[in-house]
Design a protein around this motif. Structure first.
Motif, PDB file in Angstrom:
ATOM      1  N   ARG A  91     -11.965  -1.666  10.896  1.00 11.40           N
ATOM      2  CA  ARG A  91     -12.822  -0.671  10.257  1.00 11.40           C
ATOM      3  C   ARG A  91     -12.595  -0.567   8.759  1.00 11.40           C
ATOM      4  NH1 ARG A  91     -12.267   4.787  13.220  1.00 11.40           N
ATOM      5  NH2 ARG A  91     -11.656   4.145  15.259  1.00 11.40           N
ATOM      6  N   LYS A  92     -11.330  -0.524   8.340  1.00  7.58           N
ATOM      7  CA  LYS A  92     -11.043  -0.275   6.924  1.00  7.58           C
ATOM      8  C   LYS A  92      -9.581  -0.583   6.637  1.00  7.58           C
ATOM      9  CE  LYS A  92     -11.079   3.508   3.605  1.00  7.58           C
ATOM     10  NZ  LYS A  92     -11.269   4.936   3.381  1.00  7.58           N
ATOM     11  N   THR A  93      -9.295  -1.039   5.406  1.00  5.99           N
ATOM     12  CA  THR A  93      -7.929  -1.238   4.945  1.00  5.99           C
ATOM     13  C   THR A  93      -7.807  -0.663   3.541  1.00  5.99           C
ATOM     14  OG1 THR A  93      -7.548  -3.210   6.275  1.00  5.99           O
ATOM     15  CG2 THR A  93      -6.162  -2.939   4.339  1.00  5.99           C
ATOM     16  N   ASP A  94      -6.725   0.074   3.320  1.00  7.63           N
ATOM     17  CA  ASP A  94      -6.420   0.632   1.998  1.00  7.63           C
ATOM     18  C   ASP A  94      -5.035   0.182   1.577  1.00  7.63           C
ATOM     19  OD1 ASP A  94      -8.745   2.345   1.540  1.00  7.63           O
ATOM     20  OD2 ASP A  94      -7.958   3.554   3.201  1.00  7.63           O
ATOM     21  N   LEU A  95      -4.880  -0.127   0.304  1.00  3.71           N
ATOM     22  CA  LEU A  95      -3.583  -0.443  -0.274  1.00  3.71           C
ATOM     23  C   LEU A  95      -3.146   0.771  -1.082  1.00  3.71           C
ATOM     24  CD1 LEU A  95      -1.254  -2.358  -0.971  1.00  3.71           C
ATOM     25  CD2 LEU A  95      -2.624  -3.155  -2.903  1.00  3.71           C
ATOM     26  N   LEU A  96      -2.037   1.359  -0.692  1.00  3.02           N
ATOM     27  CA  LEU A  96      -1.503   2.538  -1.369  1.00  3.02           C
ATOM     28  C   LEU A  96      -0.274   2.127  -2.149  1.00  3.02           C
ATOM     29  CD1 LEU A  96      -1.753   4.920   1.700  1.00  3.02           C
ATOM     30  CD2 LEU A  96      -3.436   4.581  -0.103  1.00  3.02           C
ATOM     31  N   ALA A  97      -0.219   2.483  -3.408  1.00  3.39           N
ATOM     32  CA  ALA A  97       0.908   2.106  -4.274  1.00  3.39           C
ATOM     33  C   ALA A  97       1.673   3.359  -4.698  1.00  3.39           C
ATOM     34  CB  ALA A  97       0.401   1.370  -5.502  1.00  3.39           C
ATOM     35  N   ASN A  98       2.986   3.261  -4.666  1.00  4.24           N
ATOM     36  CA  ASN A  98       3.854   4.337  -5.126  1.00  4.24           C
ATOM     37  C   ASN A  98       3.825   4.333  -6.652  1.00  4.24           C
ATOM     38  OD1 ASN A  98       6.021   5.939  -5.914  1.00  4.24           O
ATOM     39  ND2 ASN A  98       7.348   5.215  -4.267  1.00  4.24           N
ATOM     40  N   GLN A  99       3.372   5.402  -7.253  1.00  4.66           N
ATOM     41  CA  GLN A  99       3.255   5.458  -8.711  1.00  4.66           C
ATOM     42  C   GLN A  99       4.614   5.504  -9.407  1.00  4.66           C
ATOM     43  OE1 GLN A  99       0.563   8.716  -9.458  1.00  4.66           O
ATOM     44  NE2 GLN A  99      -1.207   7.422  -9.112  1.00  4.66           N
ATOM     45  N   GLU A 100       5.657   5.869  -8.673  1.00  4.71           N
ATOM     46  CA  GLU A 100       6.997   5.919  -9.255  1.00  4.71           C
ATOM     47  C   GLU A 100       7.762   4.611  -9.103  1.00  4.71           C
ATOM     48  OE1 GLU A 100       8.938   9.315  -7.588  1.00  4.71           O
ATOM     49  OE2 GLU A 100       7.361  10.686  -8.246  1.00  4.71           O
ATOM     50  N   ASN A 101       7.286   3.731  -8.205  1.00  2.00           N
ATOM     51  CA  ASN A 101       7.960   2.447  -7.959  1.00  2.00           C
ATOM     52  C   ASN A 101       6.878   1.409  -7.672  1.00  2.00           C
ATOM     53  OD1 ASN A 101       9.290   0.201  -7.022  1.00  2.00           O
ATOM     54  ND2 ASN A 101      10.621   1.306  -5.626  1.00  2.00           N
ATOM     55  N   GLU A 102       6.552   0.598  -8.647  1.00  7.49           N
ATOM     56  CA  GLU A 102       5.453  -0.361  -8.503  1.00  7.49           C
ATOM     57  C   GLU A 102       5.706  -1.418  -7.433  1.00  7.49           C
ATOM     58  OE1 GLU A 102       6.644  -3.548 -11.996  1.00  7.49           O
ATOM     59  OE2 GLU A 102       5.192  -1.990 -12.444  1.00  7.49           O
ATOM     60  N   ASP A 103       6.950  -1.553  -6.975  1.00  9.16           N
ATOM     61  CA  ASP A 103       7.265  -2.518  -5.922  1.00  9.16           C
ATOM     62  C   ASP A 103       7.118  -1.927  -4.521  1.00  9.16           C
ATOM     63  OD1 ASP A 103       7.855  -4.506  -7.773  1.00  9.16           O
ATOM     64  OD2 ASP A 103       9.923  -3.831  -7.973  1.00  9.16           O
ATOM     65  N   ASP A 104       6.790  -0.648  -4.423  1.00  6.38           N
ATOM     66  CA  ASP A 104       6.678   0.054  -3.141  1.00  6.38           C
ATOM     67  C   ASP A 104       5.206   0.260  -2.828  1.00  6.38           C
ATOM     68  OD1 ASP A 104       7.220   1.549  -0.875  1.00  6.38           O
ATOM     69  OD2 ASP A 104       7.663   3.383  -1.998  1.00  6.38           O
ATOM     70  N   MET A 105       4.723  -0.433  -1.784  1.00  2.48           N
ATOM     71  CA  MET A 105       3.315  -0.335  -1.401  1.00  2.48           C
ATOM     72  C   MET A 105       3.195  -0.188   0.105  1.00  2.48           C
ATOM     73  SD  MET A 105       1.612  -3.225  -3.738  1.00  2.48           S
ATOM     74  CE  MET A 105       1.953  -3.302  -5.478  1.00  2.48           C
ATOM     75  N   PHE A 106       2.059   0.338   0.517  1.00  2.00           N
ATOM     76  CA  PHE A 106       1.783   0.571   1.929  1.00  2.00           C
ATOM     77  C   PHE A 106       0.344   0.157   2.193  1.00  2.00           C
ATOM     78  CE2 PHE A 106       0.270   3.334   5.366  1.00  2.00           C
ATOM     79  CZ  PHE A 106       1.262   3.153   6.316  1.00  2.00           C
ATOM     80  N   ILE A 107       0.133  -0.657   3.211  1.00  2.00           N
ATOM     81  CA  ILE A 107      -1.211  -1.064   3.596  1.00  2.00           C
ATOM     82  C   ILE A 107      -1.573  -0.307   4.866  1.00  2.00           C
ATOM     83  CG2 ILE A 107      -2.693  -2.948   4.354  1.00  2.00           C
ATOM     84  CD1 ILE A 107      -0.835  -4.839   2.774  1.00  2.00           C
ATOM     85  N   ALA A 108      -2.643   0.459   4.804  1.00  2.00           N
ATOM     86  CA  ALA A 108      -3.120   1.223   5.952  1.00  2.00           C
ATOM     87  C   ALA A 108      -4.416   0.595   6.460  1.00  2.00           C
ATOM     88  CB  ALA A 108      -3.360   2.675   5.555  1.00  2.00           C
ATOM     89  N   SER A 109      -4.402   0.161   7.713  1.00  2.00           N
ATOM     90  CA  SER A 109      -5.583  -0.456   8.318  1.00  2.00           C
ATOM     91  C   SER A 109      -6.061   0.390   9.486  1.00  2.00           C
ATOM     92  CB  SER A 109      -5.257  -1.858   8.835  1.00  2.00           C
ATOM     93  OG  SER A 109      -4.903  -2.701   7.784  1.00  2.00           O
ATOM     94  N   ARG A 110      -7.367   0.477   9.633  1.00  2.00           N
ATOM     95  CA  ARG A 110      -7.966   1.187  10.759  1.00  2.00           C
ATOM     96  C   ARG A 110      -8.677   0.182  11.655  1.00  2.00           C
ATOM     97  NH1 ARG A 110      -9.209   7.059  10.023  1.00  2.00           N
ATOM     98  NH2 ARG A 110      -7.869   7.644   8.295  1.00  2.00           N
ATOM     99  N   TRP A 111      -8.389   0.284  12.940  1.00  2.00           N
ATOM    100  CA  TRP A 111      -8.955  -0.608  13.946  1.00  2.00           C
ATOM    101  C   TRP A 111      -9.603   0.214  15.043  1.00  2.00           C
ATOM    102  CZ3 TRP A 111      -8.585  -5.905  13.322  1.00  2.00           C
ATOM    103  CH2 TRP A 111      -7.740  -6.327  12.293  1.00  2.00           C
TER     104      TRP A 111
END
Length: 61
Positions: A5-25
């Motif tokens: 359905r959808k995928t979002d890439l979320l980035a930690n603004q305090e640590n550019e190396d910290d990211m989270f990918i949220a996918s909806r199925w």
């Protein structure tokens, strides 16, 4: 995949190396089928040059 359905890439603004990918199925089974697919394996292989660690999968209901 049709069940994606959808995928979002979320980035930690305090640590550019910290990211989270949220996918909806449509279902957990559909997501797991993708994670077992050649397409996902190829994506992970490509990402090895970019990512520090292998992605972890966490499911939220």
């Amino acid at each position: 995949m049709d069940s994606h359905r959808k995928t979002d890439l979320l980035a930690n603004q305090e640590n550019e190396d910290d990211m989270f990918i949220a996918s909806r199925w449509n279902s957990r089974e559909d997501a797991m089928a993708f994670f077992r697919s050649d397409a996902f394996s190829e994506t992970v292989e490509f990402g090895r040059g970019v990512l520090a660690d292998r992605p972890r999968h966490v499911f939220f209901a």
